[in-house]
Design an enzyme around this catalytic site. Structure first.
Site, PDB file in Angstrom:
ATOM      1  N   LYS A 181       0.896  -1.173   0.000  1.00  0.00           N
ATOM      2  CA  LYS A 181       0.000   0.000   0.000  1.00  0.00           C
ATOM      3  C   LYS A 181       0.932   1.220   0.000  1.00  0.00           C
ATOM      4  CE  LYS A 181      -1.723   3.068   1.943  1.00  0.00           C
ATOM      5  NZ  LYS A 181      -1.455   4.472   1.555  1.00  0.00           N
ATOM      6  N   GLU A 184      -0.357   7.637  -0.725  1.00  0.00           N
ATOM      7  CA  GLU A 184      -1.275   8.252  -1.695  1.00  0.00           C
ATOM      8  C   GLU A 184      -0.692   9.558  -2.244  1.00  0.00           C
ATOM      9  OE1 GLU A 184      -1.693   7.989   1.494  1.00  0.00           O
ATOM     10  OE2 GLU A 184      -2.131   9.992   2.289  1.00  0.00           O
ATOM     11  N   SER A 234       4.647   8.276   9.720  1.00  0.00           N
ATOM     12  CA  SER A 234       4.734   9.149  10.902  1.00  0.00           C
ATOM     13  C   SER A 234       4.462   8.340  12.178  1.00  0.00           C
ATOM     14  CB  SER A 234       3.706  10.268  10.770  1.00  0.00           C
ATOM     15  OG  SER A 234       2.422   9.697  10.656  1.00  0.00           O
ATOM     16  N   CYS A 289      13.771  10.759   7.406  1.00  0.00           N
ATOM     17  CA  CYS A 289      13.686  10.370   8.815  1.00  0.00           C
ATOM     18  C   CYS A 289      15.068  10.307   9.463  1.00  0.00           C
ATOM     19  CB  CYS A 289      12.988   9.022   8.954  1.00  0.00           C
ATOM     20  SG  CYS A 289      13.966   7.689   8.241  1.00  0.00           S
ATOM     21  N   GLU A 384       8.919  17.023  14.939  1.00  0.00           N
ATOM     22  CA  GLU A 384       9.558  16.602  13.691  1.00  0.00           C
ATOM     23  C   GLU A 384       9.120  17.610  12.635  1.00  0.00           C
ATOM     24  OE1 GLU A 384       8.242  12.967  11.683  1.00  0.00           O
ATOM     25  OE2 GLU A 384      10.266  12.707  10.919  1.00  0.00           O
TER      26      GLU A 384
END
Ligand code: NAD
Length: 493
Positions: A181, A184, A234, A289, A384
């Site tokens: 997946k 998007e 996240s 990250c 972040e």
């Protein structure tokens, strides 16, 4: 260079189900807008329940033969896939750049790093042979790795080629069937990689792609047929996916966000520290990250900070530095800068509203930005930010610096720039994060060393790549056999 000219009109995003590309009947769609100029690149469907069900059924039925296919045969297809990806590396990098906002060079590095994980997966056919030992007279124990079944991988927008490649080559080599997946916000690259998987000859149902957002993830991870879930995104989403999947008794390894600290001490070599820190906080426009986000200045390091400001201010948006993924993310970052200044941080380099060419005017741009004299409690020190923003906290000693590092809820990376072995060892020993850099701004381990952080940067045990990923994507079966019954005395009785 930016991957800007490659897409003239919106591309359709389709699902890959049972080896076929399917146009989703879904009425719910998400537009991928170019981070560079705001034009529509693609339209991503929120897959219907029926499509997800079909992908699950195909993956389950493909598992029956795939698990029985010898690993050497499975790896032949992965070899082919790698060859195809290498041959098309430039095109893939342009596509990944276009949708994620990074430069083509950065996208290419991400792809190559992902293919390095593929190479690691390919080595399993020769190196992961299980174990066999006569443990007692006439008694042997045999260790055999077995696949889990249908497994799912969920990816973030920022490394559309690399992060999925952290997962599916290893999972497939070990005999699982895999449903991806993708994000998007960056689904085009996965579609291209899926085309290569089909061209490489992966049987229908062994590798599938389902598009959508959280609803699609929810249906996949709560389905009984899914045995393991790899997630990268996240922290709130990683925590939620981990809790749901592990509550249902599934294996889950969910990598979350980060806030990485880089320590600068007076003995650091400026020729190494300056490009190291700048590369880390501005690379991929800070949307990484592993990006250095907080610089802890230990003692008097103003000469290095001065050089950091001068060199950072030379970087031009759209030339050396890519774009922020979307407008809401840019506005969020600008809000953090504003509030941190209001809280007392000093803006010593302001990258807001940079000059760009006419073609890029509608893009989401932020040039390198540096906030100095921040307190550990300020928003810029804690959140972040995920943009090219460096927060500087001033301290007097390494031990103070390490207390700040230890208090962070995140634990991906901690680096130090120093010429002192003692300083380096102190940080390596005391850091609480999973990946430590000594004079390295982005301490991503190369394969076969595993990638993985600690604390709220990772939920679950083991790591997502390298040696420690194997036990995640498989089960170890242990067999004990006795074929000699001639009155032997051993612990089997
Ligand atoms: P995101 O969490 O918004 O989305 C990641 C994926 O999760 C997407 O596929 C999205 O559709 C899906 N998703 C979002 N919310 C969900 C929910 N509630 N339940 C289930 N699925 C959900 O992350 P992003 O903005 O695409 O990526 C950036 C984030 O990813 C940053 O926080 C970054 O640090 C992190 N990241 C971490 C690593 C790592 O190795 N730790 C690597 C890359 C990115």
């Amino acid at each position: 260079m930016l991957g800007i000219t490659s897409i003239e009109r919106p591309l359709p995003i389709r699902n890959l189900i049972h080896g076929q590309w399917v146009n989703s009947p879904s009425q719910t769609r998400y537009e991928i807008l170019s981070p560079y100029h705001g034009r529509t690149l693609a339209s991503v469907p929120e897959s219907t329940k029926e499509e997800i069900e079909a992908a699950l059924a195909a993956a389950e039925s493909a598992f029956v033969l795939w698990r029985r296919t010898p690993i050497k045969e499975r790896c032949q297809l992965l070899f082919k896939f790698r060859e195809l990806a290498l041959a098309q590396q430039h095109d893939i990098a342009v596509l990944a750049s276009a949708e994620s906002g990074k430069t083509v060079d950065e996208a290419l590095q991400g792809l190559l790093k992902g293919l390095e994980v593929t190479e690691f997966a390919l080595s399993l056919q020769n190196l992961d042979c299980g174990g066999h030992m006569e443990v007692s007279r006439g008694v042997t124990c045999t260790l055999k790795r077995e696949p889990l079944g249908v497994v799912v991988g969920v990816g973030p927008f920022n490394f559309p080629a690399m992060v999925p490649l952290w997962m599916y080559p290893i999972a497939l080599a070990l005999g699982n069937t895999f449903i991806l997946k993708p994000s998007e916000k960056a689904a085009l690259t996965s579609q291209r990689m899926g085309e290569l998987m089909v061209a490489a000859g992966f049987p229908a149902g062994t590798f599938s792609i389902i598009n959508g957002k959280a609803d699609a993830v929810e249906q996949l991870i709560t389905d009984d047929r899914v045995k393991a879930v790899g997630f990268v995104g996240s922290t709130p989403a990683a925590r939620s996916v981990y809790q749901k999947a592990s509550h249902l008794g599934k294996k889950a390894l969910c990598l979350g966000g980060a806030k990485n600290h880089v320590l600068l001490v007076p003995d650091a070599d400026p020729a190494i520290a300056v490009p190291g820190v700048i590369g880390s906080f501005t690379g991929c426009a800070g949307q990484r990250c592993m990006a250095a986000s907080v610089l802890i200045a230990v003692g008097q390091v103003d000469h290095i900070i001065k050089a950091l400001i001068a060199k950072s201010s030379e970087l031009q948006c759209g030339v050396h530095i890519g774009a922020i993924i979307d407008r809401p993310s840019l506005q969020r970052i600008e809000g953090i800068i504003d509030r941190s200044v209001a809280q007392g941080a000093k803006l010593i380099l302001d990258g807001r509203k940079p000059v760009v060419t006419d073609e890029l005017r509608q893009g989401n741009w932020l040039a390198p930005t540096i906030l100095d004299n921040a307190l550990p409690t300020m928003e810029c020190s804690q959140a972040e930010i995920f943009g090219p923003v460096l927060t500087i906290i001033r301290v007097k000693t390494l031990s103070e610096a390490m207390k700040i590092e230890a208090a962070s809820p995140y634990g991906n990376a901690t680096s130090i720039f120093t010429t002192s072995g003692a300083n380096a060892q102190y940080v390596a020993d005391h850091a609480t994060s999973g990946m430590i850099g000594i004079n390295v701004g982005v301490p991503v381990p190369r394969e076969p060393f595993s990638f993985g952080g600690t604390k709220q940067s990772k939920f679950g045990s083991g790591d997502i790549t390298g040696v420690s990923s194997l036990d995640f994507w498989s089960n170890l079966k242990k067999m004990t056999a006795k074929w000699s019954f001639s009155g032997d005395k051993n612990w089997m009785g």
